[in-house]
Motif scaffolding. Sequence first.
Motif, mmCIF file in Angstrom:
data_model
loop_
_atom_site.group_PDB
_atom_site.id
_atom_site.type_symbol
_atom_site.label_atom_id
_atom_site.label_comp_id
_atom_site.label_asym_id
_atom_site.label_seq_id
_atom_site.Cartn_x
_atom_site.Cartn_y
_atom_site.Cartn_z
ATOM 1 N N ILE A 261 85.245 -35.983 77.776
ATOM 2 C CA ILE A 261 86.112 -36.683 78.951
ATOM 3 C C ILE A 261 84.340 -35.524 80.215
ATOM 4 O O ILE A 261 85.195 -35.074 80.645
ATOM 5 N N SER A 262 84.618 -37.201 80.478
ATOM 6 C CA SER A 262 83.754 -37.448 82.040
ATOM 7 C C SER A 262 84.660 -37.134 82.828
ATOM 8 O O SER A 262 85.329 -37.650 83.273
ATOM 9 N N VAL A 263 83.899 -35.897 84.117
ATOM 10 C CA VAL A 263 84.179 -35.956 85.461
ATOM 11 C C VAL A 263 82.847 -36.189 85.948
ATOM 12 O O VAL A 263 82.018 -35.526 86.235
ATOM 13 N N ASP A 264 83.738 -36.272 87.340
ATOM 14 C CA ASP A 264 82.460 -36.584 88.310
ATOM 15 C C ASP A 264 82.790 -37.256 89.925
ATOM 16 O O ASP A 264 84.575 -37.300 89.970
ATOM 17 N N HIS A 265 82.657 -36.158 91.063
ATOM 18 C CA HIS A 265 83.080 -36.517 92.754
ATOM 19 C C HIS A 265 82.650 -37.615 92.609
ATOM 20 O O HIS A 265 81.582 -38.359 92.614
#
Length: 197
Positions: free
Chosen positions: A47-51
């Motif tokens: 899973i990629s996560v970014d703000h």
Amino acid sequence: KITGVPCCAACQYGRQTRKSRPGVYGKTVQDNVEGLTSGASHSGELISVDHFLCSTKGRLFGSHGKTSEESMYDGGALFIDHSSGLVHVEFQTHLTSHETMKAKERFEERCRDDGVTCVKYLSDYGTAFTSRSYTEMLAKFHQITHFAGVGAHHSNGKAERAIRTILTVARTMMLHAAVHWPETADPTLWPMAVQHA
């Protein structure tokens, strides 16, 4: 016209991007953009996560425009599953590790409803993702974290591209409303546009 298709003024404004300055040349990174995603054979494996951050405060979904400014949305966290391509957005009032952990919990609740267990997370070196509380939470659930290199946006390209695409569509919808219904257009409604996008 964009690629031979006529479009309205809102679409033309919404699709504008900043061009690099003339005379400044960048070196192309010879790297396999999908190198980190090639091992994701089933949902939840990576899973990629970014703000993302918005300069305009956004209204809450349950409010009627009476929320104080410090309680309004400041941005959010975007989660994308490398195998299925699922994109999930969680809005946050502050981009802190505490709110990021809450966003992660809500994303995993949705995944559990679909029978998916999250194993590995890919993020940048943001303070919310490198904080002790966040890493302890990952360790508690036996989850692994990987970090994209500093300045290497291509290594977390799925999240970066999803943020750009979704925010471009949302900006276009907001501009469309401002052009056609200026008396009712409200820039604080951007979370609804992002959710719709």
